[in-house]
Design a protein around this motif. Structure first.
Motif, PDB file in Angstrom:
ATOM      1  N   ASP A 141       0.809  -1.216   0.000  1.00  0.00           N
ATOM      2  CA  ASP A 141       0.000   0.000   0.000  1.00  0.00           C
ATOM      3  C   ASP A 141       0.844   1.269   0.000  1.00  0.00           C
ATOM      4  N   ILE A 142       2.134   1.154   0.307  1.00  0.00           N
ATOM      5  CA  ILE A 142       2.988   2.330   0.443  1.00  0.00           C
ATOM      6  C   ILE A 142       4.096   2.354  -0.606  1.00  0.00           C
ATOM      7  N   LEU A 143       4.787   1.262  -0.785  1.00  0.00           N
ATOM      8  CA  LEU A 143       5.983   1.256  -1.622  1.00  0.00           C
ATOM      9  C   LEU A 143       5.749   1.654  -3.076  1.00  0.00           C
ATOM     10  N   PRO A 144       4.649   1.196  -3.720  1.00  0.00           N
ATOM     11  CA  PRO A 144       4.466   1.572  -5.130  1.00  0.00           C
ATOM     12  C   PRO A 144       4.338   3.073  -5.363  1.00  0.00           C
ATOM     13  N   MET A 145       3.915   3.822  -4.350  1.00  0.00           N
ATOM     14  CA  MET A 145       3.779   5.271  -4.530  1.00  0.00           C
ATOM     15  C   MET A 145       5.098   5.909  -4.933  1.00  0.00           C
ATOM     16  N   PHE A 146       6.187   5.399  -4.399  1.00  0.00           N
ATOM     17  CA  PHE A 146       7.483   6.037  -4.597  1.00  0.00           C
ATOM     18  C   PHE A 146       8.330   5.326  -5.647  1.00  0.00           C
ATOM     19  N   SER A 147       8.043   4.063  -5.902  1.00  0.00           N
ATOM     20  CA  SER A 147       8.811   3.365  -6.937  1.00  0.00           C
ATOM     21  C   SER A 147       8.293   3.712  -8.324  1.00  0.00           C
ATOM     22  N   LYS A 148       6.950   3.747  -8.497  1.00  0.00           N
ATOM     23  CA  LYS A 148       6.394   4.051  -9.807  1.00  0.00           C
ATOM     24  C   LYS A 148       6.441   5.537 -10.120  1.00  0.00           C
ATOM     25  N   GLY A 149       6.673   6.351  -9.119  1.00  0.00           N
ATOM     26  CA  GLY A 149       6.790   7.782  -9.371  1.00  0.00           C
ATOM     27  C   GLY A 149       8.212   8.224  -9.636  1.00  0.00           C
ATOM     28  N   ASP A 158      10.419  -4.691  -2.581  1.00  0.00           N
ATOM     29  CA  ASP A 158      10.080  -6.072  -2.252  1.00  0.00           C
ATOM     30  C   ASP A 158       8.921  -6.012  -1.268  1.00  0.00           C
ATOM     31  N   MET A 159       7.759  -6.501  -1.683  1.00  0.00           N
ATOM     32  CA  MET A 159       6.538  -6.334  -0.895  1.00  0.00           C
ATOM     33  C   MET A 159       5.933  -7.689  -0.557  1.00  0.00           C
ATOM     34  N   TYR A 160       5.330  -7.780   0.622  1.00  0.00           N
ATOM     35  CA  TYR A 160       4.623  -9.001   0.959  1.00  0.00           C
ATOM     36  C   TYR A 160       3.239  -8.985   0.314  1.00  0.00           C
ATOM     37  N   GLU A 161       2.566 -10.126   0.355  1.00  0.00           N
ATOM     38  CA  GLU A 161       1.243 -10.238  -0.247  1.00  0.00           C
ATOM     39  C   GLU A 161       0.218  -9.434   0.550  1.00  0.00           C
ATOM     40  N   PRO A 162      -0.754  -8.811  -0.143  1.00  0.00           N
ATOM     41  CA  PRO A 162      -1.773  -8.020   0.573  1.00  0.00           C
ATOM     42  C   PRO A 162      -2.530  -8.817   1.624  1.00  0.00           C
ATOM     43  N   ASP A 163      -2.682 -10.134   1.412  1.00  0.00           N
ATOM     44  CA  ASP A 163      -3.429 -10.936   2.379  1.00  0.00           C
ATOM     45  C   ASP A 163      -2.769 -10.995   3.747  1.00  0.00           C
ATOM     46  N   MET A 164      -1.503 -10.653   3.823  1.00  0.00           N
ATOM     47  CA  MET A 164      -0.818 -10.663   5.119  1.00  0.00           C
ATOM     48  C   MET A 164      -1.302  -9.523   6.014  1.00  0.00           C
ATOM     49  N   GLU A 165      -1.879  -8.474   5.420  1.00  0.00           N
ATOM     50  CA  GLU A 165      -2.370  -7.333   6.201  1.00  0.00           C
ATOM     51  C   GLU A 165      -3.755  -7.656   6.746  1.00  0.00           C
ATOM     52  N   ASP A 166      -3.798  -8.601   7.650  1.00  0.00           N
ATOM     53  CA  ASP A 166      -5.041  -9.115   8.206  1.00  0.00           C
ATOM     54  C   ASP A 166      -5.179  -8.634   9.645  1.00  0.00           C
ATOM     55  N   PHE A 167      -6.250  -7.863   9.893  1.00  0.00           N
ATOM     56  CA  PHE A 167      -6.458  -7.341  11.240  1.00  0.00           C
ATOM     57  C   PHE A 167      -6.843  -8.446  12.220  1.00  0.00           C
ATOM     58  N   ALA A 172       0.229  -9.864  14.128  1.00  0.00           N
ATOM     59  CA  ALA A 172       0.524  -8.921  13.043  1.00  0.00           C
ATOM     60  C   ALA A 172       1.988  -8.534  12.993  1.00  0.00           C
ATOM     61  N   SER A 173       2.743  -8.871  14.033  1.00  0.00           N
ATOM     62  CA  SER A 173       4.164  -8.519  14.019  1.00  0.00           C
ATOM     63  C   SER A 173       4.934  -9.273  12.943  1.00  0.00           C
ATOM     64  N   VAL A 174       4.321 -10.300  12.339  1.00  0.00           N
ATOM     65  CA  VAL A 174       4.987 -11.022  11.249  1.00  0.00           C
ATOM     66  C   VAL A 174       5.263 -10.090  10.074  1.00  0.00           C
ATOM     67  N   LEU A 175       4.480  -9.010   9.943  1.00  0.00           N
ATOM     68  CA  LEU A 175       4.720  -8.034   8.875  1.00  0.00           C
ATOM     69  C   LEU A 175       6.089  -7.385   9.049  1.00  0.00           C
ATOM     70  N   LYS A 204      25.190   7.757  -2.078  1.00  0.00           N
ATOM     71  CA  LYS A 204      23.822   8.206  -2.338  1.00  0.00           C
ATOM     72  C   LYS A 204      22.836   7.024  -2.375  1.00  0.00           C
ATOM     73  N   ILE A 205      22.994   6.089  -1.437  1.00  0.00           N
ATOM     74  CA  ILE A 205      22.172   4.893  -1.344  1.00  0.00           C
ATOM     75  C   ILE A 205      21.135   5.072  -0.238  1.00  0.00           C
ATOM     76  N   VAL A 206      19.902   4.576  -0.466  1.00  0.00           N
ATOM     77  CA  VAL A 206      18.838   4.622   0.540  1.00  0.00           C
ATOM     78  C   VAL A 206      18.294   3.211   0.735  1.00  0.00           C
ATOM     79  N   LEU A 207      18.174   2.794   1.978  1.00  0.00           N
ATOM     80  CA  LEU A 207      17.493   1.555   2.358  1.00  0.00           C
ATOM     81  C   LEU A 207      16.269   1.944   3.184  1.00  0.00           C
ATOM     82  N   PHE A 208      15.083   1.556   2.721  1.00  0.00           N
ATOM     83  CA  PHE A 208      13.834   1.969   3.364  1.00  0.00           C
ATOM     84  C   PHE A 208      13.104   0.742   3.887  1.00  0.00           C
ATOM     85  N   LEU A 209      12.817   0.743   5.187  1.00  0.00           N
ATOM     86  CA  LEU A 209      12.097  -0.342   5.837  1.00  0.00           C
ATOM     87  C   LEU A 209      10.758   0.185   6.345  1.00  0.00           C
ATOM     88  N   HIS A 210       9.679  -0.255   5.703  1.00  0.00           N
ATOM     89  CA  HIS A 210       8.342   0.146   6.140  1.00  0.00           C
ATOM     90  C   HIS A 210       7.785  -0.942   7.046  1.00  0.00           C
TER      91      HIS A 210
END
Length: 939
Positions: A141-149, A158-167, A172-175, A204-210
């Motif tokens: 839900d977050i990463l594509p905003m900045f990669s495709k732009g 590298d994104m996990y499957e949307p089904d993992m975002e299960d309330f 939920a700490s597995v995320l 000029k390298i960035v590592l981003f952990l969401h």
């Protein structure tokens, strides 16, 4: 046909007035065509690691350690290794705006809301775009905003499957664990991949952990829960592990900078979106290359009451605005400053020399003033030269002289003076950007206000001409071509004015909607002036019939009543006061003697419903016992009404069909309560949402919206089936006493219908025999009576109950905030649009109930629908105009956002009132016949 066109005209005008607020306050702040600026000196770091713990509150991180051993690693960094502070976010406190502020340095362009959630729908520059390479791990839900732009192919996600975002997930700490493991795998794979290793060795390298686990835990279990605090500890340990692995991989070259922060916080009841300090105050911890060490201070007192229990009063704290993090990160690794950033570089976080700080701040100033220059040119090129209004505090010549002054100070190594001059230049440039952002506000505000007044005057004229006997008949008929075409054809002066306005707007290269905003007041007021004699005739009539004082009193009472509704937007308790006045009203009528039972029942129900606005906002604490109690009471009331109505029903197939429908709906209510119970029990055991509960919930939702159409259209029986259907759906989406509120509102609306029937003195026609279908009641042609003062009361009650439906169990935060607990019976995997649609349905259900009751009242009092709706529109438009004047663009972001939201709510109500009434017509008049034998009966 004419009435239908008038409905479309009404909706169209309100859509224009509604959209004006977006063109005034929600226009994009972005400009393009700027030159990027990069630090002229060597940066201290080669790489940046950005940790964003989604949904982490500042007090949960900094204050949690005072109560336990939570976040020991980050606590030690704050005390010994690096600067720290609070990052102040803007409203709305949501994930997308927060990440855009951090990574792009801008406060979210509101136009993005209509263009998508996961991707970047508007072109803005970011830290990732300016980097040499960026690797990002986390939520889809977050990463594509900045990669495709990003331009080029240098941002890898590298994104996990949307089904993992299960309330309803067991943990939920597995995320977060997934992200930490992926970073570890990434560094390990670089050991066997020369290409990847070469890329990582660059600068000029960035590592981003969401890290989304905390946000999910907060929504599911609340921020004060054990699960939330344990997840903080897991994140803390994960950060420590990642830092150690990175340092080991790069052989402790001391060229890595670390930033740990959050996009937004969260309320105690697990929601976010509004402006409470728990939502807007987020943590910021920085350490590593280029960042100063922790500084002890002699100040022992806490900096504010909010941080009094953090135990960090002896460590220097430096607060920032959330957008300030972007220039800090850019300066650390030496990439060009994000071209759309409005952040101010927080120098107190840097360890570097005064020379570096002065040059970095000057680069920041060049980047901000570049935006100002482009925006100034765009605005002034769209304005007649004689009418141009440049920003007076920083004209173009002043910008050049100030830049030259900073350059001279840098050459003379007067770094402190250069820093002060650079900071002042940035602040002036930011003020200039705000100035040009509001450049057209005066024109648009005048146009909208005049349109409001013209439209209100048009409604008054329509009421006086066609729905009262005040205006003489000679003024009551229409011209054959009256309307928009008639005005354009007959009024030459209007055409000349519109032509002049068109030339003015064309020279400014104004957007198409600007023409609509400027044309509308001229058209409306031309119609008002052409019918100006109506007001004189009305005044003469009232004076001759000695009704002027009564009319003035009615207007004054109406203004006071409308002001009470306006106050209810700020203080829910006002609705309780209003219900008390409404409750005692029948005691002043003849009904006190003739219908004591209904009068005192009405009073009791008003007092009961008046309790709900005094209670805390729904969502803070779930209590499903109220939901189960609501189901039980609903079944009892439905059985009672079935018994009472049985004696009044004719034994034909249609009423037999209605009895079957009611019995099925009672079963639906039982099933809804059972689904809620099984869902809550399963989630409490962390076993997820049962499949059977999900299937039953969606099935009940679909069938409940259709089932009332199988019942008869007799007024009381159809209202009973509608109420049962909507209450059963509402139970599925309730977490606390809002279910009881919905049921109590249904009972109050039923009593309102009986009161209006008695007041209208229709005892000769029993209410039980009234029918919604036109073939069974008075047709519009026969309903020729004019409006009376009592009809003002009916129209006002309708608006009052609409506002009560919205604010009875919540406040403005219930729209901004997101609490997924309301839709757990339907789904638990994060899906913003599906969840949002269900929450909107929950909000609309009481509105539909009120509209159906209003339609029933309309049938009972036998007044043309159009007449009552004109009164409703008149009152609601006065409210809309009031809120337009209350819209603010200064003060706190909470005040600004709330004032705009109030106007949006008022105007949305005006737009949806005709739609809601049309929906109520569908529910009350449509029927799906099923053939039953006349001898059929229920045993």
């Amino acid at each position: 046909m004419k009435e239908k066109w008038q409905v479309f005209l009404c909706i169209g005008i309100h859509l224009v007035l509604f959209s004006s607020i977006f063109d005034i306050y929600f226009t994009t702040p972005l400009v393009h065509g700027m030159t990027p600026y990069q630090l002229p000196v060597s940066p201290p770091a080669k790489r940046l690691v950005l940790f964003v713990a989604d949904g982490l509150r500042a007090d949960s991180l900094f204050g949690g350690h005072a109560k336990s051993e939570t976040a020991k690693y980050l606590r030690k960094i704050v005390e010994d290794r690096g600067p720290w502070g609070v990052s102040h976010t803007h409203v709305p406190t949501e994930s997308r705006p927060g990440h855009v502020a951090i990574i792009a340095g801008i406060y979210e362009d509101v136009s993005a809301v209509t263009k998508g959630w996961k991707e970047n729908p508007v072109p803005f520059d970011t830290l990732f775009n300016e980097s040499r390479y960026t690797w990002a791990w986390g939520s889809p839900d977050i990463l594509p905003m900045f990669s495709k732009g990003a331009t080029g192919d240098h941002v890898f996600t590298d994104m996990y499957e949307p089904d993992m975002e299960d309330f309803a997930s067991k943990d939920a700490s597995v995320l977060d664990t997934w992200v930490f493991e992926k970073v570890k795998e990434h560094l390990q794979s670089a050991g066997n991949n020369e290409t990847l290793a070469d890329m990582l060795s660059k600068d000029k390298i960035v590592l981003f952990l969401h890290l989304l686990g905390l946000d999910t835990q907060g929504h599911s279990h609340r921020p004060m829960s054990r699960e939330y605090m344990e997840n903080i500890d897991l994140v803390d340990k994960g950060v420590e592990t990642v830092v150690n692995e990175i340092e080991e991989y790069f052989q402790h070259d001391q060229k890595t900078a670390y930033i740990f922060t959050s996009d937004h916080g969260m309320t105690n009841w697990g929601s976010h979106g509004a402006g409470h300090p728990h939502e807007t105050l987020t943590p910021l911890v920085a350490w590593g290359a280029g960042l100063r060490a922790a500084e002890k201070t002699t100040v022992t007192a806490p900096q504010d009451d909010y941080s009094s229990e953090w135990g960090l009063a002896s460590v220097r704290r430096t607060d920032v605005n959330q957008a300030d993090i972007n220039p800090l990160m850019s300066s650390l690794i030496g990439v060009p400053f994000s071209m759309n950033s409005v952040g101010l570089l927080p120098l107190d976080y840097l360890e570097e020399s005064d020379s570096f700080k002065a040059h970095a701040l000057f680069t920041n100033a060049l980047q901000v003033t570049e935006q100002l220059m482009v925006k100034e040119k765009q605005k002034l090129d769209m304005t007649f030269s004689v009418m141009a209004r440049p920003f007076p505090l920083l004209p173009a010549s002043e910008q050049s002289s100030r830049k030259d002054n900073v350059k001279n100070l840098l050459m003379e190594k007067e770094y402190e003076g250069a820093i002060n001059a650079g900071r002042e230049l940035i602040n002036l440039a930011l003020s200039g950007l705000d100035y040009y952002q509001t450049y057209d506000w005066l024109l648009l505000n005048i146009s909208v206000v005049m349109s409001f007044l013209g439209w209100v005057a048009c409604i008054v004229i329509e009421i006086l001409q066609h729905h009262t006997d005040i205006v003489p008949q000679r003024n009551a008929h229409d011209h054959d071509g009256e309307g928009l075409l008639y005005i354009l054809r007959e009024n030459v002066r209007l055409l000349l004015l519109l032509a002049a306005v068109s030339v003015f707007l064309a020279d400014r290269s104004s957007p198409p909607m600007y023409y609509v905003y400027c044309f509308l007041p001229f058209i409306l007021w031309s119609h008002v002036l052409s019918q100006r004699l109506v007001f004189g005739d009305a005044l003469k009539y009232l004076m001759l019939n000695q009704q002027l004082m009564a009319a003035v009193m009615a207007v004054c009472l109406g203004i006071i009543a409308v002001q009470m509704l306006v106050l209810s937007f700020f203080y829910r308790e006002v609705l309780s006061i209003g219900l008390v006045f409404i409750g005692v009203w029948p005691l002043k009528t003849i009904l006190r003697e003739t219908d004591k039972a209904i009068v005192y029942t009405w009073l009791a129900l008003c007092l009961l419903v008046a309790v709900f606005p005094l209670l805390p906002v729904v969502g803070r604490e779930a209590n499903y016992y109220y939901v189960y109690l609501t189901a039980a009471i609903t079944i009892g009331i439905a059985g009672f009404f079935l018994y009472r109505l049985k004696s009044t029903w004719v034994t034909d197939g249609q009423h037999t069909q209605t009895k079957f429908v009611c019995i099925i709906q009672i079963a639906f209510v039982c099933t809804s309560a059972l689904v809620v119970f099984t869902t809550v029990s399963s989630l409490g055991r962390k076993q997820g949402l049962p499949l059977i509960s999900r299937i039953l919930s969606w099935t009940l939702l679909g069938l409940s919206l259709v089932l009332p159409l199988f019942s008869s259209t007799f007024l009381l029986s159809r209202l009973l089936t509608i109420s049962l259907s909507l209450v059963s759906v509402y139970i599925l989406m309730s977490t606390s006493y809002e279910a009881l509120f919905c049921l109590s509102l249904c009972c109050l609306l039923c009593c309102w219908l009986h009161i209006e029937h008695r007041v209208a003195q229709k005892q000769g026609a029993p209410l039980s025999s009234a029918d919604f279908k036109p073939s069974h009641r008075y047709t519009m042609e026969s309903m020729t009576r004019f409006l009376s003062f009592s009809d003002l009361r009916s129209a006002y009650f309708y608006i009052f109950f609409i506002m009560l439906s919205f604010f009875g169990t919540g406040n403005i935060a219930s729209i901004n905030s997101f609490d997924p607990a309301s839709v757990y019976c339907f789904l638990t995997v994060f899906s913003p649009f599906t969840m949002g649609a269900l929450i909107v349905l929950k909000v609309l259900i009481p509105f539909i109930l009120v509209s159906c009751a209003f339609h029933a009242v309309n049938v009972t009092v036998q007044v043309p629908t159009r007449s009552l709706f004109l009164l409703v529109l008149l009152m609601s438009d006065v409210m809309g105009l009031h809120f337009f004047f209350l819209v603010r663009n200064t003060g706190s972001w909470l005040d600004i956002g709330t004032s705009i939201s109030h106007y949006v709510i008022a105007m949305t109500t005006n737009i949806f009132i005709p739609i809601l009434y049309g929906l109520s017509m569908l529910f009350t008049t449509w029927s799906i016949p099923v053939t039953f034998s006349s001898k059929a009966h229920v045993t």
